[in-house]
Scaffold this motif. Structure first.
Motif, PDB file in Angstrom:
ATOM      1  N   ALA A   1      89.253  42.658  21.721  1.00 14.20           N
ATOM      2  CA  ALA A   1      89.447  42.763  23.168  1.00 14.20           C
ATOM      3  C   ALA A   1      88.831  41.574  23.902  1.00 14.20           C
ATOM      4  O   ALA A   1      89.442  41.007  24.814  1.00 14.20           O
ATOM      5  CB  ALA A   1      88.843  44.064  23.686  1.00 14.20           C
ATOM      6  N   ALA A   2      87.634  41.171  23.518  1.00 12.60           N
ATOM      7  CA  ALA A   2      86.974  40.041  24.177  1.00 12.60           C
ATOM      8  C   ALA A   2      87.734  38.743  23.906  1.00 12.60           C
ATOM      9  O   ALA A   2      87.855  37.882  24.791  1.00 12.60           O
ATOM     10  CB  ALA A   2      85.525  39.926  23.722  1.00 12.60           C
ATOM     11  N   GLN A   3      88.271  38.606  22.707  1.00 15.16           N
ATOM     12  CA  GLN A   3      89.049  37.403  22.379  1.00 15.16           C
ATOM     13  C   GLN A   3      90.349  37.357  23.191  1.00 15.16           C
ATOM     14  O   GLN A   3      90.763  36.289  23.650  1.00 15.16           O
ATOM     15  CB  GLN A   3      89.334  37.346  20.877  1.00 15.16           C
ATOM     16  CG  GLN A   3      88.091  37.201  20.014  1.00 15.16           C
ATOM     17  CD  GLN A   3      87.289  35.948  20.318  1.00 15.16           C
ATOM     18  OE1 GLN A   3      87.831  34.889  20.607  1.00 15.16           O
ATOM     19  NE2 GLN A   3      85.968  36.071  20.261  1.00 15.16           N
ATOM     20  N   ILE A   4      90.965  38.498  23.394  1.00 16.96           N
ATOM     21  CA  ILE A   4      92.164  38.567  24.246  1.00 16.96           C
ATOM     22  C   ILE A   4      91.803  38.147  25.662  1.00 16.96           C
ATOM     23  O   ILE A   4      92.514  37.355  26.291  1.00 16.96           O
ATOM     24  CB  ILE A   4      92.767  39.989  24.240  1.00 16.96           C
ATOM     25  CG1 ILE A   4      93.363  40.314  22.869  1.00 16.96           C
ATOM     26  CG2 ILE A   4      93.822  40.141  25.330  1.00 16.96           C
ATOM     27  CD1 ILE A   4      93.740  41.778  22.693  1.00 16.96           C
ATOM     28  N   THR A   5      90.693  38.660  26.164  1.00 18.52           N
ATOM     29  CA  THR A   5      90.255  38.313  27.520  1.00 18.52           C
ATOM     30  C   THR A   5      89.995  36.817  27.626  1.00 18.52           C
ATOM     31  O   THR A   5      90.410  36.165  28.598  1.00 18.52           O
ATOM     32  CB  THR A   5      88.989  39.108  27.898  1.00 18.52           C
ATOM     33  OG1 THR A   5      89.293  40.499  27.843  1.00 18.52           O
ATOM     34  CG2 THR A   5      88.497  38.738  29.288  1.00 18.52           C
TER      35      THR A   5
END
Length: 150
Positions: free
Chosen positions: A96-100
């Motif tokens: 999720a953080a990498q997508i953000t």
């Protein structure tokens, strides 16, 4: 928003109304971001989730930016932050953080935060230091300390 210290009442007419309007826009942005984060994390929108933000700037005695920062946490864990260069992001080791991070980079969001930190953040901090000098930083400048306001 409203002034919480007597020195803050010195702001020009309309200042607190503008701050309130900006807070309402930010509230909607955070709500959209919270929904996106729950989706990235494959969680329900129902229930309790938290976004925490630390935003601020350190200035030197000449009023020049020494350091700006923008850090986000999700549900109590570090999530993503703007690096010291104010151009790149570091994301937690989650999908999720990498997508953000990818979305922030694609939208060139770092440039917007950089402009805010170098401009409005510094100007507001200096104005507040000047107006509230006696209560905000008694002796801090004389002792060489920096004062950071979110």
């Amino acid at each position: 928003m409203e002034p919480r210290a007597p020195w803050m009442e010195q702001e020009e007419p309309g200042y607190w109304e503008r701050k309130t309007g900006k807070a309402k826009v930010n509230q909607q942005t955070f709500l959209r971001n919270l929904h996106a984060l729950t989706a990235y994390n494959k969680q329900s929108h129902k229930g309790s989730h938290t976004i925490q933000v630390i935003s601020g700037c350190d200035v030197d005695s000449n009023g020049l930016l020494l350091r700006g920062y923008e850090q986000f946490a999700y549900d109590g864990d570090n999530y993503i932050f703007l690096n010291e260069d104010l151009r790149t992001w570091t994301a937690a080791d989650t999908e999720a953080a990498q997508i953000t991070r990818q979305k922030l980079e694609q939208a060139d969001e770092a440039q917007k935060y950089k402009a805010y930190l170098e401009g409005e953040c510094v100007q507001t901090l200096l104005r507040y230091l000047e107006m509230g000098n006696s209560s905000l930083c008694t002796g801090a400048r004389d002792q060489g300390h920096l004062l950071t306001l979110p």
